[in-house]
Design a protein around this motif. Sequence first.
Motif, PDB file in Angstrom:
ATOM      1  N   GLY A   1      52.267  -8.872  95.729  1.00 24.98           N
ATOM      2  CA  GLY A   1      52.512 -10.201  95.181  1.00 24.98           C
ATOM      3  C   GLY A   1      51.382 -11.184  95.379  1.00 24.98           C
ATOM      4  O   GLY A   1      51.530 -12.372  95.081  1.00 24.98           O
ATOM      5  N   LYS A   2      50.231 -10.704  95.876  1.00 22.82           N
ATOM      6  CA  LYS A   2      49.115 -11.608  96.135  1.00 22.82           C
ATOM      7  C   LYS A   2      48.525 -12.148  94.830  1.00 22.82           C
ATOM      8  O   LYS A   2      48.374 -11.420  93.853  1.00 22.82           O
ATOM      9  N   GLY A   3      48.164 -13.426  94.845  1.00 22.00           N
ATOM     10  CA  GLY A   3      47.446 -14.015  93.736  1.00 22.00           C
ATOM     11  C   GLY A   3      45.955 -13.883  93.945  1.00 22.00           C
ATOM     12  O   GLY A   3      45.487 -13.520  95.030  1.00 22.00           O
ATOM     13  N   LEU A   4      45.185 -14.173  92.915  1.00 21.36           N
ATOM     14  CA  LEU A   4      43.729 -14.130  93.032  1.00 21.36           C
ATOM     15  C   LEU A   4      43.233 -15.342  93.816  1.00 21.36           C
ATOM     16  O   LEU A   4      43.748 -16.453  93.661  1.00 21.36           O
ATOM     17  N   SER A   5      42.234 -15.119  94.643  1.00 20.81           N
ATOM     18  CA  SER A   5      41.659 -16.196  95.446  1.00 20.81           C
ATOM     19  C   SER A   5      40.211 -16.437  95.035  1.00 20.81           C
ATOM     20  O   SER A   5      39.635 -15.654  94.272  1.00 20.81           O
ATOM     21  N   THR A   6      39.634 -17.495  95.556  1.00 20.66           N
ATOM     22  CA  THR A   6      38.237 -17.810  95.249  1.00 20.66           C
ATOM     23  C   THR A   6      37.316 -16.663  95.642  1.00 20.66           C
ATOM     24  O   THR A   6      36.346 -16.356  94.941  1.00 20.66           O
TER      25      THR A   6
ATOM     26  N   SER B   1      42.423 -13.762 109.665  1.00 15.69           N
ATOM     27  CA  SER B   1      42.889 -14.899 108.878  1.00 15.69           C
ATOM     28  C   SER B   1      44.021 -14.463 107.971  1.00 15.69           C
ATOM     29  O   SER B   1      44.225 -13.271 107.714  1.00 15.69           O
ATOM     30  N   ILE B   2      44.764 -15.440 107.492  1.00 14.71           N
ATOM     31  CA  ILE B   2      45.823 -15.209 106.518  1.00 14.71           C
ATOM     32  C   ILE B   2      45.309 -15.655 105.162  1.00 14.71           C
ATOM     33  O   ILE B   2      44.695 -16.720 105.038  1.00 14.71           O
ATOM     34  N   SER B   3      45.537 -14.843 104.165  1.00 17.28           N
ATOM     35  CA  SER B   3      45.153 -15.204 102.807  1.00 17.28           C
ATOM     36  C   SER B   3      46.204 -16.141 102.229  1.00 17.28           C
ATOM     37  O   SER B   3      47.367 -15.751 102.052  1.00 17.28           O
ATOM     38  N   TRP B   4      45.808 -17.377 101.948  1.00 16.67           N
ATOM     39  CA  TRP B   4      46.705 -18.371 101.357  1.00 16.67           C
ATOM     40  C   TRP B   4      47.340 -17.804 100.083  1.00 16.67           C
ATOM     41  O   TRP B   4      48.545 -17.968  99.831  1.00 16.67           O
ATOM     42  N   ALA B   5      46.540 -17.094  99.267  1.00 20.50           N
ATOM     43  CA  ALA B   5      47.038 -16.561  97.999  1.00 20.50           C
ATOM     44  C   ALA B   5      48.011 -15.400  98.180  1.00 20.50           C
ATOM     45  O   ALA B   5      48.699 -15.012  97.242  1.00 20.50           O
ATOM     46  N   ARG B   6      48.065 -14.820  99.380  1.00 19.38           N
ATOM     47  CA  ARG B   6      49.066 -13.788  99.649  1.00 19.38           C
ATOM     48  C   ARG B   6      50.412 -14.419  99.991  1.00 19.38           C
ATOM     49  O   ARG B   6      51.463 -13.781  99.858  1.00 19.38           O
ATOM     50  N   ILE B   7      50.391 -15.670 100.438  1.00 19.15           N
ATOM     51  CA  ILE B   7      51.626 -16.374 100.796  1.00 19.15           C
ATOM     52  C   ILE B   7      52.118 -17.237  99.624  1.00 19.15           C
ATOM     53  O   ILE B   7      53.302 -17.241  99.293  1.00 19.15           O
ATOM     54  N   PHE B   8      51.204 -17.975  99.007  1.00 18.41           N
ATOM     55  CA  PHE B   8      51.495 -18.749  97.801  1.00 18.41           C
ATOM     56  C   PHE B   8      50.478 -18.314  96.745  1.00 18.41           C
ATOM     57  O   PHE B   8      49.329 -18.775  96.776  1.00 18.41           O
ATOM     58  N   PRO B   9      50.846 -17.397  95.850  1.00 17.34           N
ATOM     59  CA  PRO B   9      49.878 -16.777  94.939  1.00 17.34           C
ATOM     60  C   PRO B   9      49.012 -17.746  94.145  1.00 17.34           C
ATOM     61  O   PRO B   9      47.829 -17.471  93.919  1.00 17.34           O
ATOM     62  N   THR B  10      49.570 -18.882  93.725  1.00 13.75           N
ATOM     63  CA  THR B  10      48.757 -19.889  93.038  1.00 13.75           C
ATOM     64  C   THR B  10      48.567 -21.134  93.890  1.00 13.75           C
ATOM     65  O   THR B  10      47.803 -22.025  93.522  1.00 13.75           O
ATOM     66  N   GLY B  11      49.271 -21.218  94.999  1.00 17.91           N
ATOM     67  CA  GLY B  11      49.245 -22.417  95.832  1.00 17.91           C
ATOM     68  C   GLY B  11      50.254 -23.454  95.391  1.00 17.91           C
ATOM     69  O   GLY B  11      50.490 -24.437  96.108  1.00 17.91           O
TER      70      GLY B  11
ATOM     71  N   TYR C   1      37.403 -19.362 104.167  1.00 22.27           N
ATOM     72  CA  TYR C   1      36.545 -19.183 102.995  1.00 22.27           C
ATOM     73  C   TYR C   1      37.284 -18.586 101.791  1.00 22.27           C
ATOM     74  O   TYR C   1      36.708 -17.812 101.021  1.00 22.27           O
ATOM     75  N   GLU C   2      38.536 -18.928 101.628  1.00 22.94           N
ATOM     76  CA  GLU C   2      39.242 -18.543 100.414  1.00 22.94           C
ATOM     77  C   GLU C   2      40.472 -19.420 100.227  1.00 22.94           C
ATOM     78  O   GLU C   2      41.009 -19.985 101.182  1.00 22.94           O
ATOM     79  N   MET C   3      40.876 -19.543  98.991  1.00 16.06           N
ATOM     80  CA  MET C   3      42.071 -20.276  98.617  1.00 16.06           C
ATOM     81  C   MET C   3      42.501 -19.785  97.238  1.00 16.06           C
ATOM     82  O   MET C   3      41.712 -19.124  96.545  1.00 16.06           O
ATOM     83  N   PRO C   4      43.727 -20.029  96.816  1.00 16.07           N
ATOM     84  CA  PRO C   4      44.145 -19.586  95.480  1.00 16.07           C
ATOM     85  C   PRO C   4      43.217 -20.123  94.397  1.00 16.07           C
ATOM     86  O   PRO C   4      42.931 -21.320  94.354  1.00 16.07           O
ATOM     87  N   ILE C   5      42.752 -19.235  93.533  1.00 15.71           N
ATOM     88  CA  ILE C   5      41.790 -19.638  92.499  1.00 15.71           C
ATOM     89  C   ILE C   5      42.400 -20.654  91.536  1.00 15.71           C
ATOM     90  O   ILE C   5      41.676 -21.467  90.943  1.00 15.71           O
ATOM     91  N   GLU C   6      43.703 -20.639  91.419  1.00 19.12           N
ATOM     92  CA  GLU C   6      44.356 -21.603  90.527  1.00 19.12           C
ATOM     93  C   GLU C   6      44.082 -23.029  90.977  1.00 19.12           C
ATOM     94  O   GLU C   6      43.988 -23.940  90.148  1.00 19.12           O
TER      95      GLU C   6
END
Length: 487
Positions: A31-36, A105-115, A149-154
């Motif tokens: 369910g992960k979203g794309l990140s930067t 680290s935790i991937s923000w986009a894995r928790i909120f796919p678009t933020g 160094y990453e966040m949802p690309i949306e």
Amino acid sequence: MTKVTDGFSKDFLWGGATAANQIEGAYNLGGKGLSTSDFAAFKDPYATGKVNNFTFDVTSEELAKYSERPEDYLFPKRWGIDFYHRYKEDIALFAEMGFKVFRLSISWARIFPTGLEDRPNEEGLAFYDKVFDECEKYGIEPLVTMSHYEMPIELTKRYNGWVSRELVALFEKYARVLFDRYKGKVKYWITFNEMNMNLNSLYTGAGVLADKVENSLQAAYQASHHQFLASALAVKAAREISPDAKIGCMINQIESYAKTTKPEDQLQAVKAEQLNMFYPDVKVRGSYPSYMVRYFNEQGIQLNTLEGDDVILAEGTVDYVAFSYYMSHVTEYRPDAMKLAGTFDSPIKNEYLELSEWDWPIDPVGLRISLNKLYDRYQVPLFLVENGLGAKDVLTEDKKIHDEYRIDYIRKHIIEMKEAVKDGVELMGYTTWGCIDLISCGTSQMSKRYGFIYVDQDDKGNGTLERIRKDSFYWYKDVISTNGEKL
């Protein structure tokens, strides 16, 4: 007065550090979203000769191309080293070395796919539950960075990243979910990785497309202001939800030396240090330092702030200062001096220091200087959460990696850490960067290796992913088992 501390404390946290976007892979699973970081295309540094290219930046035009035809490019951070499926094997290896702490680290986009979602992705939350449970199985404390160094690309596409205040509330929502879910499992947190790196790469640190802003320096500090607010609100949330948790800020610490005893050079070194210390000054003291008033004025920077921002900052100060340390800088008074002050790698080389393969000055004594200065300035515990040597390791026919150069580098830095502790510095722990080989942050290459554990994979993702213990693995195991006495 008490006697001099002769070594590291009995509860000193030895371990290693990683980042989700450089190890996890599985960019489109769970369910992960794309990140930067999923849009950090590989650009062969050997072909261009720019092996020392630290940061990746992405323009709006490149982002459009990468989105439209991803099959035409290589995105190494999308595959990482497959920690997503191999975390049990990797954590078992960390336990074999004797790790007391594992920074991840935790991937923000894995928790909120678009933020932007109202509800978090349960499958993403469950993955980190399993990782933390595996750490607990071996008595390893997780040290968790919430944004590395990453966040949802949306959020980049819709708001141009952290230049928008909209992200403050979105990050607070994300932080509250993490604290609520992992209270009791995670004691040590860092809000943002190396906050001062916004001055080097807007896209890397803040998800900002530089070609979409009029003034990149203005944008860097505006983004930093919003991250300060988000970090402070996260600290406040942690103290409500998980009172036993310890929350830290983090910077990339680069000790600045004046090139000569010329007073103007000495003053420039002070100014360079202030730009570095600006970030922990705000996070530890809870307000903007006075020296930035003149700097902002001279640079034409006017931050967009709201009434009450100063209260938020004051109420969200951190418990400790975490930092990375790889090198020192030389500064001098010259027309471009202030532009160079915030850069990762100074073009002015120190004649007294040797350089790594990537032209980074190797300066263990600079670490002791930094530890003393940071502790004198803040009088809060310090945590060295990144330090290490990137090198092109050679795998022998009998599957050995003889990396004495890495052992030598880390040994010298540990010696200076011990000296700083004798100086009176309160040091919580030490996590070497890239304790297992991973994708490089800046160049997205695999061949720049930091780990104690070799991962069989090349720059283009070819290989078996077999994990192989290097000579440094066994050396670091002895270091930990003797609490830094056997070096």
